[in-house]
Scaffold this motif. Structure first.
Motif, PDB file in Angstrom:
ATOM      1  N   GLY A 485       0.800  -1.218   0.000  1.00 10.74           N
ATOM      2  CA  GLY A 485       0.000   0.000   0.000  1.00 10.74           C
ATOM      3  C   GLY A 485       0.830   1.264   0.000  1.00 10.74           C
ATOM      4  O   GLY A 485       0.414   2.308  -0.517  1.00 10.74           O
ATOM      5  N   SER A 486       2.046   1.185   0.576  1.00  5.62           N
ATOM      6  CA  SER A 486       2.880   2.377   0.609  1.00  5.62           C
ATOM      7  C   SER A 486       3.364   2.779  -0.770  1.00  5.62           C
ATOM      8  O   SER A 486       3.786   3.926  -0.970  1.00  5.62           O
ATOM      9  N   LEU A 487       3.327   1.848  -1.745  1.00  7.28           N
ATOM     10  CA  LEU A 487       3.691   2.223  -3.108  1.00  7.28           C
ATOM     11  C   LEU A 487       2.785   3.332  -3.620  1.00  7.28           C
ATOM     12  O   LEU A 487       3.248   4.353  -4.151  1.00  7.28           O
ATOM     13  N   TRP A 488       1.491   3.132  -3.460  1.00  6.72           N
ATOM     14  CA  TRP A 488       0.542   4.133  -3.929  1.00  6.72           C
ATOM     15  C   TRP A 488       0.535   5.356  -3.017  1.00  6.72           C
ATOM     16  O   TRP A 488       0.481   6.502  -3.496  1.00  6.72           O
ATOM     17  N   ALA A 489       0.594   5.132  -1.712  1.00  3.14           N
ATOM     18  CA  ALA A 489       0.568   6.262  -0.779  1.00  3.14           C
ATOM     19  C   ALA A 489       1.795   7.143  -0.926  1.00  3.14           C
ATOM     20  O   ALA A 489       1.737   8.345  -0.664  1.00  3.14           O
ATOM     21  N   PHE A 490       2.905   6.551  -1.357  1.00  3.55           N
ATOM     22  CA  PHE A 490       4.135   7.330  -1.474  1.00  3.55           C
ATOM     23  C   PHE A 490       4.194   8.091  -2.804  1.00  3.55           C
ATOM     24  O   PHE A 490       4.432   9.293  -2.825  1.00  3.55           O
ATOM     25  N   TYR A 491       3.951   7.398  -3.903  1.00  5.91           N
ATOM     26  CA  TYR A 491       4.180   8.012  -5.216  1.00  5.91           C
ATOM     27  C   TYR A 491       3.045   8.920  -5.667  1.00  5.91           C
ATOM     28  O   TYR A 491       3.246   9.752  -6.549  1.00  5.91           O
ATOM     29  N   TYR A 492       1.877   8.776  -5.096  1.00  3.05           N
ATOM     30  CA  TYR A 492       0.746   9.585  -5.544  1.00  3.05           C
ATOM     31  C   TYR A 492       0.261  10.556  -4.459  1.00  3.05           C
ATOM     32  O   TYR A 492      -0.906  10.943  -4.443  1.00  3.05           O
ATOM     33  N   THR A 493       1.176  10.945  -3.567  1.00  2.14           N
ATOM     34  CA  THR A 493       0.897  11.956  -2.544  1.00  2.14           C
ATOM     35  C   THR A 493       2.100  12.894  -2.477  1.00  2.14           C
ATOM     36  O   THR A 493       3.148  12.624  -3.075  1.00  2.14           O
ATOM     37  N   PRO A 494       1.997  13.991  -1.734  1.00  2.00           N
ATOM     38  CA  PRO A 494       3.149  14.902  -1.589  1.00  2.00           C
ATOM     39  C   PRO A 494       4.367  14.280  -0.931  1.00  2.00           C
ATOM     40  O   PRO A 494       5.445  14.895  -0.929  1.00  2.00           O
ATOM     41  N   LEU A 495       4.240  13.079  -0.385  1.00  2.00           N
ATOM     42  CA  LEU A 495       5.402  12.421   0.207  1.00  2.00           C
ATOM     43  C   LEU A 495       6.520  12.229  -0.812  1.00  2.00           C
ATOM     44  O   LEU A 495       7.710  12.346  -0.481  1.00  2.00           O
ATOM     45  N   ALA A 551       2.671  -5.842  -9.577  1.00  2.00           N
ATOM     46  CA  ALA A 551       2.678  -5.819 -11.047  1.00  2.00           C
ATOM     47  C   ALA A 551       1.737  -4.745 -11.578  1.00  2.00           C
ATOM     48  O   ALA A 551       2.059  -4.046 -12.556  1.00  2.00           O
ATOM     49  N   PHE A 552       0.587  -4.586 -10.950  1.00  2.00           N
ATOM     50  CA  PHE A 552      -0.360  -3.559 -11.390  1.00  2.00           C
ATOM     51  C   PHE A 552       0.232  -2.163 -11.219  1.00  2.00           C
ATOM     52  O   PHE A 552       0.040  -1.288 -12.068  1.00  2.00           O
ATOM     53  N   PHE A 553       0.969  -1.955 -10.136  1.00  2.00           N
ATOM     54  CA  PHE A 553       1.623  -0.667  -9.924  1.00  2.00           C
ATOM     55  C   PHE A 553       2.651  -0.396 -11.015  1.00  2.00           C
ATOM     56  O   PHE A 553       2.724   0.702 -11.577  1.00  2.00           O
TER      57      PHE A 553
END
Length: 647
Positions: A485-495, A551-553
């Motif tokens: 989950g951190s893949l999406w939370a990291f790359y698609y947020t200001p983080l 893989a989807f990411f």
């Protein structure tokens, strides 16, 4: 109290002498804020540094050297509270004097002057830094009065260390060309110097509360901390000096000579520490009063040299450096990163271009040393430790060293693909090597258990292993959610922007990837103790779900046409390599392909472990059947026969 008084006197005198010699307190040609500000600002800085050191050093001793069942515990927390209160005052004074050094108007009590001061404290980076330091110090003061729980004090100590971060972002490191290296080295220098100085000062202050037999163990534990601090302070000081002095010839400038004075003080402190550790501490552990008078004279002399180093350091922060600290803003890459654009990336340059990070160099070195020391301690007492675990640990650390210091680190600021390669190695490949090495098991077996109520590394590890947080974090489902989950939370947020553009954010990113990856691998194939293990079928199911999610990411990045951080990766001004969007799509391919390799390794390993577990269970049941004549099978057959007779 002679030692602390000597520390203050020597620090104050060395500060004044260094200010005069280096010209840091000379009146500027354009605007002179006055002698009060020119001398008061470095004095306030010096007192703030000493207060911060006393606060952090005392809290570290509470966490790792003192017993919560002895009077020394409460007395040390009281010292930390008083020091934190003084740190609050000196930080506020330093912030106000810093404002006066930039303001051309005399001090007044009207609302207009207050508005200007408020704008400085909340609207400028320098003002915000001193405001944050003051607030952190004030919060630590309150917490030291309110908290007496041993575990809670650890979090107060970590929070107090945060108070040094704004200081590390100021001064020469704030606008140096090598900003990241300067910030890292200065931050390490401040933290470990504070532990070193503050720890020794605290021992002197709590000496009356250390009853017979307590002084030796406390000194021994502090001595171990002091050795680590000396190594870090020496290396970080060298990096700072190299960035600011530049050449050997520049050592003859006022700044360079002051650096040499500080090196002399540091070398003397190293010799004092060697004498204490090799001769006096062990002697005082055997006989409390033997050599006591000479020992305390040596401690006083050590505090004097610490005062010399502290005073000169405060003056150096205000002294003009031989190397100009003004950033050269001639290229887009330099404007964005503070570093020149590296040469065109080739496969060979992944291994020939290096960009060293002192923090991770030290982390790797200490982790390797302590692991090997633990293996050696087991070997000396006749215990065995599997050789392949040592190989895995050293291999994982070698890969960590490369990712944080090699070609990946040199190019990840400029190429998304290099960043993604580093992410995959940090979050997946390195944990696959580190987790099976069982570092926690080794630590629990090799570190001596304490029986006096204090907590060392073994006690803190045991506390975490049996904590509720460990139960949650080591759950395979939770670990998989954090990992994927951190893949999406990291790359698609200001983080992502924070971790890319800010050095502190970048360091946080590395820690985050390592920790989440390690927790996930530990929940799958780890051998260290955890509160609860998942069944093998559940582990395989989680792995398959994680592979699909991963893989989807990767596919979303490969097929995406929107550029992440367009004002960063798209504004580098590169004239070589792929376009920014094509490089991002290449990074998606790396996430899909390279990222799946460790997951496949994990799946194979889980399957093998499952098979071996079934074989062990079968052999165990066979041995039991041989011992009792297969009583379980006979009982089962008798039950079936009884049912048949009743039918």
């Amino acid at each position: 109290m002679a030692g602390p008084a000597l520390l203050l006197v020597v620090a104050f005198l060395s500060l004044l002498a260094a200010l005069q010699f280096g010209g840091a307190a000379d009146a500027p040609a354009v605007f002179d804020p006055g002698a009060f500000v020119r001398y008061g600002l470095p004095v306030a800085t010096l007192l703030g540094n000493l207060a911060a050191a006393a606060t952090i050093g005392a809290l570290v001793l509470v966490c790792f050297a003192l017993s919560d069942s002895e009077p020394e515990f409460g007395r040390t927390i009281d010292i930390a509270a008083a020091a934190a209160g003084f740190w609050t005052v000196t930080s506020g004074v330093t912030g106000f004097l810093t404002f006066m050094s930039f303001d051309y108007e005399p001090v007044t009590l009207d609302s207009q002057y207050g508005a200007k001061l408020g704008q400085f404290l909340t609207g400028t980076e320098l003002g915000q830094a001193w405001l944050a330091t003051t607030l952190v110090a004030a919060a630590v003061t309150v917490l030291c009065f309110a908290v007496r729980n041993h575990t809670a004090i650890l979090f107060v100590t970590l929070f107090a260390g945060v108070g040094l971060v704004p200081t590390a972002l100021q001064g020469h490191s704030a606008d140096a060309a090598g900003h990241d290296a300067a910030t890292t080295s200065l931050g390490l220098h401040l933290v470990f110097a504070a532990v070193w100085l503050g720890g020794l000062l605290t021992i002197v202050l709590i000496r009356p509360t250390l009853e017979r037999g307590r002084l030796g163990p406390v000194l021994s534990r502090y001595s171990t901390l002091a050795v680590i601090c000396f190594i870090v302070v020496a290396l970080s000081g060298y990096v700072n000096a190299a960035l600011r002095v530049g050449t050997l010839a520049a050592l003859l400038t006022p700044y360079g000579i002051l650096v040499l004075v500080k090196v002399f003080a540091l070398g003397s402190l190293g010799l004092f520490g060697l004498v204490q550790r090799r001769f006096l501490v062990a002697r005082m552990q055997r006989a409390e009063n033997r050599g006591s008078r000479f020992f305390w004279w040596l401690v006083a002399a050590e505090l004097g040299f610490m005062g010399l180093a502290t005073g000169v350091a405060a003056a150096l922060a205000k002294t003009r450096t031989p190397v100009s600290q003004a950033a050269v803003t001639t290229t887009p890459a330099y404007i964005l990163t503070g570093e020149p654009l590296p040469p065109e990336l080739t496969f060979a340059r992944y291994f020939t271009v290096w960009r060293f990070d002192l923090l991770w160099l030290l982390v790797v070195a200490f982790l390797a040393f302590f692991y090997l020391a633990g293996v050696w301690r087991l070997h000396r007492r006749g215990d065995r430790w599997p050789w392949y675990r040592t190989v895995l640990w050293l291999g994982g650390l070698a890969l960590l060293f490369y990712v944080t210091n090699g070609g990946v680190n040199a190019y990840e600021k400029y190429l998304f693909s290099a960043h993604m390669l580093g992410h995959m190695l940090l979050g997946m490949m390195i944990p696959v090597l580190l987790a099976p090495a069982a570092p926690i098991t080794l630590a629990l077996r090799s570190i001596a258990k304490r029986t006096d109520g204090s907590r060392g590394a073994r006690e803190w590890i045991m506390l975490f292993v049996h904590s509720r947080a460990s139960v949650v974090l080591t759950n395979p489902i939770v670990a998989a959610v954090l990992f994927a989950g951190s893949l999406w939370a990291f790359y698609y947020t200001p983080l992502f922007s924070w971790a890319t553009t800010d050095h502190i954010g970048h360091t946080w990113m590395i820690v985050h990837f390592l920790v989440t990856g390690y927790l996930f691998v530990q929940s799958m194939i780890g051998v260290d103790p955890v509160p609860r293990r998942a069944s093998y079928p559940l582990r395989l199911l989680i792995l398959l779900a994680t592979m699909a999610f991963h893989a989807f990411f990767g596919l979303s990045l490969m097929t995406g046409t929107g550029l992440l951080l367009a004002d960063w990766y798209g504004a580098m001004g590169r004239l070589w390599g792929q376009s920014a969007i094509m490089d991002q799509q290449t990074g998606g391919g790396i996430a899909w392909s390279v990222g799946e390799i460790p997951t496949i390794i994990l799946a194979i390993t889980v399957a093998v472990m499952w098979s071996r577990s079934d074989e062990r269970d079968a052999r165990r049941l066979d041995r039991k059947a041989e011992r009792d004549g297969d009583a379980d099978l006979a009982e089962y057959n008798e039950m079936l026969a009884a049912r048949a007779r009743r039918g």
